[in-house]
Design a protein around this motif. Sequence first.
Motif, PDB file in Angstrom:
ATOM      1  N   ILE A 269       0.832  -1.192   0.000  1.00  0.00           N
ATOM      2  CA  ILE A 269       0.000   0.000   0.000  1.00  0.00           C
ATOM      3  C   ILE A 269       0.877   1.256   0.000  1.00  0.00           C
ATOM      4  O   ILE A 269       1.729   1.422   0.876  1.00  0.00           O
ATOM      5  CB  ILE A 269      -0.930   0.008   1.227  1.00  0.00           C
ATOM      6  CG1 ILE A 269      -1.698  -1.318   1.325  1.00  0.00           C
ATOM      7  CG2 ILE A 269      -1.884   1.199   1.156  1.00  0.00           C
ATOM      8  CD1 ILE A 269      -2.536  -1.650   0.122  1.00  0.00           C
ATOM      9  N   PHE A 270       0.668   2.123  -0.988  1.00  0.00           N
ATOM     10  CA  PHE A 270       1.463   3.344  -1.158  1.00  0.00           C
ATOM     11  C   PHE A 270       2.964   3.038  -1.201  1.00  0.00           C
ATOM     12  O   PHE A 270       3.786   3.844  -0.767  1.00  0.00           O
ATOM     13  CB  PHE A 270       1.169   4.347  -0.036  1.00  0.00           C
ATOM     14  CG  PHE A 270      -0.180   4.996  -0.144  1.00  0.00           C
ATOM     15  CD1 PHE A 270      -0.468   5.870  -1.186  1.00  0.00           C
ATOM     16  CD2 PHE A 270      -1.161   4.733   0.792  1.00  0.00           C
ATOM     17  CE1 PHE A 270      -1.719   6.465  -1.287  1.00  0.00           C
ATOM     18  CE2 PHE A 270      -2.409   5.324   0.698  1.00  0.00           C
ATOM     19  CZ  PHE A 270      -2.686   6.193  -0.348  1.00  0.00           C
ATOM     20  N   GLY A 271       3.318   1.856  -1.696  1.00  0.00           N
ATOM     21  CA  GLY A 271       4.721   1.503  -1.850  1.00  0.00           C
ATOM     22  C   GLY A 271       5.389   0.956  -0.609  1.00  0.00           C
ATOM     23  O   GLY A 271       6.567   0.614  -0.634  1.00  0.00           O
ATOM     24  N   TYR A 272       4.649   0.851   0.520  1.00  0.00           N
ATOM     25  CA  TYR A 272       5.256   0.354   1.749  1.00  0.00           C
ATOM     26  C   TYR A 272       5.176  -1.172   1.821  1.00  0.00           C
ATOM     27  O   TYR A 272       4.134  -1.772   1.565  1.00  0.00           O
ATOM     28  CB  TYR A 272       4.582   0.970   2.976  1.00  0.00           C
ATOM     29  CG  TYR A 272       5.098   2.343   3.294  1.00  0.00           C
ATOM     30  CD1 TYR A 272       6.145   2.521   4.187  1.00  0.00           C
ATOM     31  CD2 TYR A 272       4.553   3.454   2.661  1.00  0.00           C
ATOM     32  CE1 TYR A 272       6.637   3.782   4.460  1.00  0.00           C
ATOM     33  CE2 TYR A 272       5.045   4.736   2.934  1.00  0.00           C
ATOM     34  CZ  TYR A 272       6.086   4.888   3.831  1.00  0.00           C
ATOM     35  OH  TYR A 272       6.578   6.138   4.096  1.00  0.00           O
ATOM     36  N   TYR A 273       6.302  -1.749   2.184  1.00  0.00           N
ATOM     37  CA  TYR A 273       6.422  -3.203   2.272  1.00  0.00           C
ATOM     38  C   TYR A 273       5.541  -3.712   3.400  1.00  0.00           C
ATOM     39  O   TYR A 273       5.712  -3.355   4.564  1.00  0.00           O
ATOM     40  CB  TYR A 273       7.892  -3.545   2.517  1.00  0.00           C
ATOM     41  CG  TYR A 273       8.222  -4.999   2.723  1.00  0.00           C
ATOM     42  CD1 TYR A 273       7.433  -5.999   2.177  1.00  0.00           C
ATOM     43  CD2 TYR A 273       9.357  -5.366   3.439  1.00  0.00           C
ATOM     44  CE1 TYR A 273       7.754  -7.326   2.356  1.00  0.00           C
ATOM     45  CE2 TYR A 273       9.693  -6.698   3.613  1.00  0.00           C
ATOM     46  CZ  TYR A 273       8.885  -7.676   3.079  1.00  0.00           C
ATOM     47  OH  TYR A 273       9.200  -8.977   3.260  1.00  0.00           O
ATOM     48  N   THR A 274       4.578  -4.549   3.069  1.00  0.00           N
ATOM     49  CA  THR A 274       3.666  -5.152   4.037  1.00  0.00           C
ATOM     50  C   THR A 274       3.578  -6.639   3.737  1.00  0.00           C
ATOM     51  O   THR A 274       3.564  -7.027   2.565  1.00  0.00           O
ATOM     52  CB  THR A 274       2.261  -4.533   3.933  1.00  0.00           C
ATOM     53  OG1 THR A 274       2.382  -3.107   3.974  1.00  0.00           O
ATOM     54  CG2 THR A 274       1.374  -4.989   5.066  1.00  0.00           C
ATOM     55  N   ALA A 275       3.513  -7.468   4.756  1.00  0.00           N
ATOM     56  CA  ALA A 275       3.534  -8.905   4.505  1.00  0.00           C
ATOM     57  C   ALA A 275       2.729  -9.672   5.545  1.00  0.00           C
ATOM     58  O   ALA A 275       2.686  -9.308   6.712  1.00  0.00           O
ATOM     59  CB  ALA A 275       4.976  -9.426   4.502  1.00  0.00           C
ATOM     60  N   LEU A 276       2.093 -10.734   5.076  1.00  0.00           N
ATOM     61  CA  LEU A 276       1.434 -11.712   5.936  1.00  0.00           C
ATOM     62  C   LEU A 276       1.818 -13.090   5.419  1.00  0.00           C
ATOM     63  O   LEU A 276       1.643 -13.381   4.237  1.00  0.00           O
ATOM     64  CB  LEU A 276      -0.092 -11.551   5.883  1.00  0.00           C
ATOM     65  CG  LEU A 276      -0.892 -12.747   6.416  1.00  0.00           C
ATOM     66  CD1 LEU A 276      -0.738 -12.855   7.932  1.00  0.00           C
ATOM     67  CD2 LEU A 276      -2.363 -12.643   6.027  1.00  0.00           C
ATOM     68  N   GLU A 277       2.326 -13.935   6.300  1.00  0.00           N
ATOM     69  CA  GLU A 277       2.647 -15.308   5.917  1.00  0.00           C
ATOM     70  C   GLU A 277       2.135 -16.250   7.009  1.00  0.00           C
ATOM     71  O   GLU A 277       2.289 -15.978   8.198  1.00  0.00           O
ATOM     72  CB  GLU A 277       4.156 -15.480   5.722  1.00  0.00           C
ATOM     73  CG  GLU A 277       4.713 -14.600   4.608  1.00  0.00           C
ATOM     74  CD  GLU A 277       6.200 -14.787   4.407  1.00  0.00           C
ATOM     75  OE1 GLU A 277       6.691 -15.916   4.602  1.00  0.00           O
ATOM     76  OE2 GLU A 277       6.883 -13.813   4.071  1.00  0.00           O
ATOM     77  N   ARG A 278       1.531 -17.340   6.570  1.00  0.00           N
ATOM     78  CA  ARG A 278       0.971 -18.297   7.501  1.00  0.00           C
ATOM     79  C   ARG A 278       1.183 -19.730   7.004  1.00  0.00           C
ATOM     80  O   ARG A 278       1.128 -20.003   5.802  1.00  0.00           O
ATOM     81  CB  ARG A 278      -0.531 -18.060   7.684  1.00  0.00           C
ATOM     82  CG  ARG A 278      -0.879 -16.826   8.527  1.00  0.00           C
ATOM     83  CD  ARG A 278      -0.489 -17.049   9.968  1.00  0.00           C
ATOM     84  NE  ARG A 278      -0.891 -15.927  10.832  1.00  0.00           N
ATOM     85  CZ  ARG A 278      -0.059 -15.002  11.278  1.00  0.00           C
ATOM     86  NH1 ARG A 278       1.226 -15.027  10.931  1.00  0.00           N
ATOM     87  NH2 ARG A 278      -0.480 -14.046  12.091  1.00  0.00           N
ATOM     88  N   THR A 279       1.407 -20.634   7.951  1.00  0.00           N
ATOM     89  CA  THR A 279       1.394 -22.068   7.696  1.00  0.00           C
ATOM     90  C   THR A 279      -0.040 -22.562   7.846  1.00  0.00           C
ATOM     91  O   THR A 279      -0.728 -22.198   8.803  1.00  0.00           O
ATOM     92  CB  THR A 279       2.308 -22.803   8.681  1.00  0.00           C
ATOM     93  OG1 THR A 279       3.647 -22.345   8.521  1.00  0.00           O
ATOM     94  CG2 THR A 279       2.249 -24.310   8.471  1.00  0.00           C
TER      95      THR A 279
END
Length: 271
Positions: A122-132
């Motif tokens: 969003i707006f170039g900002y690094y955002t992350a969600l990772e799940r097993t």
Amino acid sequence: MPVDLLNFIKRHNGGKTWAAYSSQEMDNRQTGVWGLMAARDIGACVFISYHNICYLTGFLYCYFGRKYAMVREIVASYPFVELMHSWTWFQSGINTDGAHNPVANWLIRPGDILNLNCFPMIFGYYTALERTLFCDHASDQHLRLWEINSQVDERGLELLSPGTRCQDITAKLNEIYRAHDLLQYRSFVCGHSFGVFCHHYGRETDVELREDVDTKLESGMVIAMEPIIMIPEGQPGPGGYREHDILIISEHGAENITTFPFGPAHNIIPA
């Protein structure tokens, strides 16, 4: 660095994938380059262009922010902003052994380990969600490993606070892995910073949860808790286990802005 945390790891997971070019074609390409080098008395060449690397090895560079992979749900949630580099990947089975392996056209089967990776930039900002996750059920050994990695995640979320050094957090998380003889399978840093996305992921190495980083966390910093272990094929419970939460350090603690639940109690998906 702990002696039971390996500096170099070789893992041969799965069979060889289908090659885009024949062995004869690759031999012709490489022999041609060696001939040109010999004619010019060049002892060695370093190729940095991913075009040449692909031409000479058949390996195609995999861009981290998949510019071509727009995701409908992200677009629907944020119709008023630019979403460059936003993408989602979903991996199954032994293909979970790397955090961002290329996707495959495998069919998901009951009992498969799954990895969900969502990156809404969003707006170039690094955002992350990772799940097993697991499809339908998980074997006893898969459950044991998943629960241990979830325990590391929970402990890490508790440790993120102002004034705490990155290496001290890492050391305490390493102790949990070591107690279960799993430290050798930790395949990444335990967490990292965030920022505006670029070719270097929008991260600062001085705010990574590693053994050699003595930076103290400060109010206003944004940091991920990201414990990862990878169990090789042929061992009980093979695959990659990873959780990823984003926290904002405050004056008195940290706020976890990731609301997606983690662990076996939440992420075994019906077949």
